[in-house]
Enzyme design. Structure first.
Site, mmCIF file in Angstrom:
data_model
loop_
_atom_site.group_PDB
_atom_site.id
_atom_site.type_symbol
_atom_site.label_atom_id
_atom_site.label_comp_id
_atom_site.label_asym_id
_atom_site.label_seq_id
_atom_site.Cartn_x
_atom_site.Cartn_y
_atom_site.Cartn_z
ATOM 1 N N ASN A 43 0.810 -1.220 0.000
ATOM 2 C CA ASN A 43 0.000 0.000 0.000
ATOM 3 C C ASN A 43 0.845 1.272 0.000
ATOM 4 O O ASN A 43 0.374 2.341 0.390
ATOM 5 C CB ASN A 43 -0.937 0.022 1.217
ATOM 6 C CG ASN A 43 -1.925 -1.126 1.213
ATOM 7 O OD1 ASN A 43 -2.435 -1.512 0.168
ATOM 8 N ND2 ASN A 43 -2.190 -1.685 2.383
ATOM 9 N N HIS A 129 -14.260 -1.506 6.535
ATOM 10 C CA HIS A 129 -13.152 -2.328 7.014
ATOM 11 C C HIS A 129 -13.527 -3.103 8.275
ATOM 12 O O HIS A 129 -14.387 -2.685 9.062
ATOM 13 C CB HIS A 129 -11.950 -1.415 7.301
ATOM 14 C CG HIS A 129 -10.689 -2.138 7.579
ATOM 15 N ND1 HIS A 129 -10.275 -2.436 8.857
ATOM 16 C CD2 HIS A 129 -9.741 -2.638 6.743
ATOM 17 C CE1 HIS A 129 -9.114 -3.077 8.802
ATOM 18 N NE2 HIS A 129 -8.763 -3.209 7.540
ATOM 19 N N GLU A 168 -16.046 4.725 4.305
ATOM 20 C CA GLU A 168 -14.640 4.872 3.943
ATOM 21 C C GLU A 168 -14.468 5.875 2.813
ATOM 22 O O GLU A 168 -15.397 6.131 2.047
ATOM 23 C CB GLU A 168 -14.058 3.518 3.528
ATOM 24 C CG GLU A 168 -14.073 2.503 4.656
ATOM 25 C CD GLU A 168 -13.205 1.293 4.367
ATOM 26 O OE1 GLU A 168 -12.106 1.465 3.790
ATOM 27 O OE2 GLU A 168 -13.613 0.178 4.731
ATOM 28 N N SER A 172 -10.951 -0.503 0.548
ATOM 29 C CA SER A 172 -9.656 -1.157 0.403
ATOM 30 C C SER A 172 -9.671 -2.378 -0.497
ATOM 31 O O SER A 172 -8.629 -2.754 -1.040
ATOM 32 C CB SER A 172 -9.119 -1.552 1.782
ATOM 33 O OG SER A 172 -10.008 -2.458 2.428
ATOM 34 N N ASP A 197 -13.243 7.056 7.335
ATOM 35 C CA ASP A 197 -11.985 6.332 7.423
ATOM 36 C C ASP A 197 -11.311 6.521 6.062
ATOM 37 O O ASP A 197 -11.701 5.914 5.073
ATOM 38 C CB ASP A 197 -12.265 4.843 7.690
ATOM 39 C CG ASP A 197 -10.998 3.990 7.722
ATOM 40 O OD1 ASP A 197 -10.005 4.354 7.051
ATOM 41 O OD2 ASP A 197 -11.002 2.943 8.385
ATOM 42 N N HIS A 200 -7.034 4.886 2.742
ATOM 43 C CA HIS A 200 -6.502 4.657 1.401
ATOM 44 C C HIS A 200 -6.661 5.857 0.468
ATOM 45 O O HIS A 200 -6.284 5.772 -0.695
ATOM 46 C CB HIS A 200 -7.162 3.422 0.790
ATOM 47 C CG HIS A 200 -6.847 2.162 1.526
ATOM 48 N ND1 HIS A 200 -5.742 1.388 1.241
ATOM 49 C CD2 HIS A 200 -7.477 1.562 2.563
ATOM 50 C CE1 HIS A 200 -5.717 0.351 2.062
ATOM 51 N NE2 HIS A 200 -6.757 0.430 2.873
ATOM 52 N N LYS A 232 -0.040 3.782 4.632
ATOM 53 C CA LYS A 232 -0.348 3.585 3.216
ATOM 54 C C LYS A 232 0.472 4.590 2.404
ATOM 55 O O LYS A 232 1.663 4.434 2.254
ATOM 56 C CB LYS A 232 -1.842 3.722 2.957
ATOM 57 C CG LYS A 232 -2.654 2.462 3.249
ATOM 58 C CD LYS A 232 -2.828 2.193 4.705
ATOM 59 C CE LYS A 232 -3.715 0.995 4.994
ATOM 60 N NZ LYS A 232 -3.861 0.744 6.438
#
Length: 383
Positions: A43, A129, A168, A172, A197, A200, A232
């Site tokens: 990542n 997640h 998110e 992910s 969140d 990423h 990440k």
């Protein structure tokens, strides 16, 4: 306890996990059993983990502060380097205050378990997640999951000022973005709090890499809680939660994984601080990464598998069958490519996939090699 029965069941289904034998990871390459592989499983989206600025910052901090923080932050673990990192994050992201965590998992657990009581509702995107889903199950609040990015389904279940909506920035396993304009609209209309969140998205999307909200034109103040990670695009490790000063003060007192954990080692905090400064001016890296994403998607468009509609560094190639997915990953490994084979329960049954991740450290030649070997390895695998 019948541990062996559970493990035997997973092994029979082809779902048992084990640690890969990695010698070291160095940007676009990794070494295992003395052999080098092109790394398409990490990542490190901006390729910052190998940046000399991060190494130098960590080395200087180790000499000045020592190797460890030696205590939890509320005892004597919170030092000048941690304050500098917090200030840099606030300035970068337009947040009033932040606090630092050892991981995104512990940050998500702290927020949800500290904020929600049995009188609250927690709405979560079904593809959130595991750290968010597990925190919801452990919280006394009632958790309601809505279909992925389905704002109609969410709106139908919302109750006014009853709790927290969580989603998110970049998902992910699918690589797509949350519907943050829609989420912020529904949160504003219903009076519920909203949490992102952005593990990423941070560093990769938006102006100066500010993340998903900036990329989608959503003001920071429309989202009460911002969680981001340092492992990440920033290439280090750890996480933070940001929002109002009142929120951060509350978590200082009630976020159990913050209160009762040794703080981030000073060299780690210093490396993250250097990464933040690099990420803010890394438009060239972001543009190079975007070019690689476009190159990859064009090159694999004709493969007999489903390429999910992602414009991010996460490029999922859905194979479906777990055994076929493992076989394809093994063929790639034989040819010198290391790619993640993702199976249930991480993804829904029947959607096992290669999770191919690209980095600004990769070259166009790396992507050409990936496309060529993918096409050759895919022969004989049923779509």
């Amino acid at each position: 306890m019948p541990f062996h029965l559970s493990l035997a069941g997973r092994e029979a289904a082809g779902l048992k996990r084990s640690l890969p034998l990695i010698d070291k990871v160095e940007g676009r390459l990794l070494w295992s059993a003395g052999r080098a592989y092109l790394n398409f499983a990490g990542n490190d989206y901006l390729g910052l983990s190998q940046a000399p600025e991060l190494r130098l910052a960590a080395d200087r901090a180790a000499r000045e502060f020592g190797a460890g923080a030696v205590a939890s932050p509320l005892v004597v673990g919170h030092q000048a380097v941690h304050r500098a990192l917090e200030a840099a994050l606030c300035d970068w992201l337009g947040l009033e205050a932040v606090l630092l965590f050892s991981s995104g998992f512990s940050a998500n657990q702290a927020v949800i378990k500290a904020l929600l009581g049995k009188e609250h509702l927690l709405w979560q995107d079904r593809l959130n997640h595991a750290s968010l889903q597990e925190a919801g199950l452990l919280s006394p609040a009632r958790m309601l999951r809505f279909a992925h990015n389905d704002m109609v389904a969410l709106e139908a279940r919302l109750k006014p000022s009853a709790g927290l909506i969580v989603s998110e920035g970049v998902f992910s396993m699918d690589g797509d973005l949350g519907d943050w304009p829609g989420l912020s609209r529904l949160a504003g209309q219903s009076g519920n709090w909203l949490m992102i969140d952005d593990a990423h998205g941070l560093g990769v999307l938006g102006r100066e890499g500010r993340g998903t909200l900036d990329a989608l034109g959503v003001a920071p103040e429309q989202v009460r809680i911002f969680m981001g990670t340092f492992g990440k695009a920033l290439g280090v490790g750890g996480a933070f939660v940001g929002g109002s000063r009142e929120l951060v003060d509350y978590l200082h007192n009630h976020g159990r994984s913050y209160v009762y954990s040794t703080h981030l080692p000073p060299p780690q905090a210093a490396a993250v601080l250097a990464a933040v400064r690099l990420a803010r001016r890394a438009d060239d890296r972001r543009e190079h990464l975007n070019q690689l994403v476009r190159q990859f998607r064009a090159g694999v468009a004709e493969l007999p598998f489903e390429l999910l509609p992602s414009a991010t560094a996460i490029q999922p190639l859905v194979i479906g069958d777990e055994a076929d997915t493992l076989a394809l990953a093994a063929r790639l490994k034989e040819r010198g490519l290391w790619v993640g084979a993702i199976r249930p329960p991480t993804v829904p049954k029947g959607s096992a996939r290669l999770r191919i991740t690209l980095s600004a450290a990769h070259t166009q030649e790396d992507i050409r090699t990936l496309i060529k070997i993918l096409a050759e390895a895919a022969e004989g695998v049923s779509p």
